[in-house]
Design a protein around this motif. Sequence first.
Motif, short mmCIF file in Angstrom:
data_model
loop_
_atom_site.label_atom_id
_atom_site.label_comp_id
_atom_site.label_asym_id
_atom_site.label_seq_id
_atom_site.Cartn_x
_atom_site.Cartn_y
_atom_site.Cartn_z
N GLY A 161 0.82 -1.21 0.00
CA GLY A 161 0.00 0.00 0.00
C GLY A 161 0.86 1.26 0.00
O GLY A 161 0.58 2.21 -0.74
N GLN A 162 1.91 1.26 0.80
CA GLN A 162 2.81 2.41 0.84
C GLN A 162 3.55 2.57 -0.49
O GLN A 162 3.76 3.70 -0.96
N ILE A 163 3.94 1.46 -1.08
CA ILE A 163 4.63 1.50 -2.38
C ILE A 163 3.71 2.09 -3.44
O ILE A 163 4.12 2.95 -4.22
N MET A 164 2.47 1.64 -3.47
CA MET A 164 1.54 2.15 -4.48
C MET A 164 1.22 3.63 -4.23
O MET A 164 1.06 4.39 -5.18
N SER A 165 1.18 4.02 -2.99
CA SER A 165 0.98 5.44 -2.67
C SER A 165 2.17 6.26 -3.19
O SER A 165 1.99 7.35 -3.74
N ALA A 166 3.38 5.71 -3.02
CA ALA A 166 4.57 6.41 -3.51
C ALA A 166 4.55 6.54 -5.03
O ALA A 166 4.89 7.60 -5.58
N VAL A 167 4.13 5.50 -5.72
CA VAL A 167 4.05 5.56 -7.19
C VAL A 167 2.98 6.56 -7.60
O VAL A 167 3.19 7.37 -8.52
N GLY A 168 1.84 6.52 -6.93
CA GLY A 168 0.78 7.49 -7.24
C GLY A 168 1.24 8.92 -7.04
O GLY A 168 0.95 9.80 -7.85
N GLY A 169 1.97 9.15 -5.96
CA GLY A 169 2.52 10.49 -5.71
C GLY A 169 3.49 10.91 -6.80
O GLY A 169 3.48 12.06 -7.24
N ARG A 170 4.32 9.99 -7.24
CA ARG A 170 5.28 10.29 -8.32
C ARG A 170 4.55 10.61 -9.61
O ARG A 170 4.95 11.52 -10.35
N LEU A 171 3.49 9.86 -9.90
CA LEU A 171 2.74 10.12 -11.13
C LEU A 171 2.22 11.55 -11.14
O LEU A 171 2.41 12.27 -12.13
N GLY A 172 1.59 11.95 -10.07
CA GLY A 172 1.06 13.31 -10.02
C GLY A 172 2.15 14.36 -10.06
O GLY A 172 2.05 15.35 -10.79
N ALA A 173 3.20 14.13 -9.29
CA ALA A 173 4.29 15.11 -9.25
C ALA A 173 4.99 15.21 -10.60
O ALA A 173 5.27 16.32 -11.07
N LEU A 174 5.27 14.08 -11.22
CA LEU A 174 5.95 14.12 -12.52
C LEU A 174 5.06 14.71 -13.60
O LEU A 174 5.54 15.43 -14.47
#
Length: 174
Positions: A103-116
């Motif tokens: 869950g934390q990993i997917m949250s990190a990827v989701g955050g990267r998607l938005g930020a990038l």
Amino acid sequence: MTFLKRLFGNGQPDPKLKLVPLYNQIVAKARAPHWYVEGQVPDSLDGRFDMVATILSLVLLRLEEGKAYALDMARLTEVFVDDMDGQLREVGIGDMIVGKHIGQIMSAVGGRLGALRNALADNKMLDDIIVRNIYRGVAPSPEALAHTHRGLIDVERALGAQLPDMIVEGDAKW
């Protein structure tokens, strides 16, 4: 019968397997030595995860440009989750908390998607995103940051020059 199909499969190959060559390309790109030498990305579990998650995010952003690739994006994400699950178990994370870590990993990827997504639209923000998401808030030397910045822009441009079908098939040259 449904239980047996789940237990033994339905005889059909797993559709996400077609995304494994692309995922292998993502991992190979993220493990290129220049990120860790010239870019000074920490060559650690965290540093390698950060690079894989960032390159994966760039690929997902490229594929989201075509709505026809939503299922491929979901399956690629499943391949990533399967790999991360295996990696967590390999380093000794037990069954009881693997789900929390995923869950934390997917949250990190989701955050990267938005930020990038935002940073690529406004190139001035990209350095801040890189420091926060790859260097975990500790800026490297200006030369290392510039190297990583250029490298990610090069990946993003190379992906943009490829047809999404080639990317999904793992045949893209990037």
